[in-house]
Design a protein around this motif. Structure first.
Motif, short mmCIF file in Angstrom:
data_model
loop_
_atom_site.label_atom_id
_atom_site.label_comp_id
_atom_site.label_asym_id
_atom_site.label_seq_id
_atom_site.Cartn_x
_atom_site.Cartn_y
_atom_site.Cartn_z
N GLU A 89 21.50 -12.85 20.92
CA GLU A 89 20.02 -13.07 20.56
C GLU A 89 20.31 -12.52 19.01
OE1 GLU A 89 15.92 -10.83 20.92
OE2 GLU A 89 17.30 -11.25 22.89
N GLU A 90 20.84 -11.81 18.60
CA GLU A 90 20.91 -11.27 16.99
C GLU A 90 21.69 -12.22 16.16
OE1 GLU A 90 19.70 -9.14 13.58
OE2 GLU A 90 18.75 -9.10 15.61
N THR A 91 22.57 -12.73 16.74
CA THR A 91 23.57 -13.52 16.27
C THR A 91 22.76 -14.90 15.68
OG1 THR A 91 25.75 -12.87 16.99
CG2 THR A 91 25.54 -15.10 16.26
N LEU A 92 22.15 -15.68 16.83
CA LEU A 92 21.26 -16.59 16.56
C LEU A 92 20.25 -16.40 15.50
CD1 LEU A 92 21.43 -18.07 20.22
CD2 LEU A 92 22.93 -18.64 18.22
N ALA A 93 19.49 -15.30 15.76
CA ALA A 93 18.45 -15.20 14.84
C ALA A 93 19.00 -14.87 13.43
CB ALA A 93 17.78 -13.79 15.37
N ARG A 94 19.88 -14.41 12.94
CA ARG A 94 20.60 -14.37 11.73
C ARG A 94 21.07 -15.55 11.15
NH1 ARG A 94 23.60 -8.40 10.70
NH2 ARG A 94 21.89 -7.12 11.73
N ILE A 95 21.47 -16.53 11.93
CA ILE A 95 22.13 -17.66 11.60
C ILE A 95 20.56 -18.47 11.20
CG2 ILE A 95 23.02 -20.20 12.53
CD1 ILE A 95 24.82 -18.50 14.00
N GLN A 96 19.46 -18.53 12.13
CA GLN A 96 18.28 -19.11 11.89
C GLN A 96 17.80 -18.56 10.40
OE1 GLN A 96 17.01 -21.70 13.67
NE2 GLN A 96 15.60 -21.83 11.97
#
Length: 139
Positions: A89-96
């Motif tokens: 979840e945090e990985t995808l949020a930071r990529i976004q």
């Protein structure tokens, strides 16, 4: 995560810049969204499958990932390790967030190109021809 300057995507050795890093992050996002079991091995496989599919060097994908995830130039681990430790979840949020930063720069460049002319765009964006990487005889 600390805020970071988009120019952190510039890396001469990895041949990355904010423009191609935006493309990389846009490709990384769906690849990592598709990882069902969030293990280091599955993340690694997804990223290296993407690298092979795009036929690019590792750094063109892994440097933007590391930058988007950490906001730092130097980290104790690479993008795969950071993604695993941060969780899906945090990985995808930071990529976004990294994609949004890149889109803002592109929109700003387009606005100034329209209002000030293309000379401004050339001043704020990397040269698409990589003139600095070519011998003087090829210019």
């Amino acid at each position: 995560m600390p805020d970071y300057d988009i120019d952190m995507y510039n890396h001469k050795k990895m041949k990355t810049n904010p423009e191609n890093s935006l493309d990389s992050l846009k490709a990384i996002l769906p690849a990592l969204e598709a990882v069902s079991e969030w293990t280091q091995e599955n993340i690694h496989t997804a990223l290296f499958d993407l690298i092979a599919k795009l036929e690019v060097k590792n750094g063109l994908i892994l440097w933007p990932l590391r930058t988007a995830l950490s906001g730092k130039q130097f980290t104790p681990g690479g993008g795969v390790e950071l993604a695993y430790l941060l969780g899906k979840e945090e990985t995808l949020a930071r990529i976004q967030k990294g994609i949004e930063k890149g889109m803002k720069k592109a929109a700003k460049a387009a606005y100034y190109a329209k209002t000030e002319g293309t000379a401004y765009v050339k001043a704020i964006s990397a040269c698409p021809l990589n003139w600095n990487d070519q011998p003087a005889t090829e210019r």
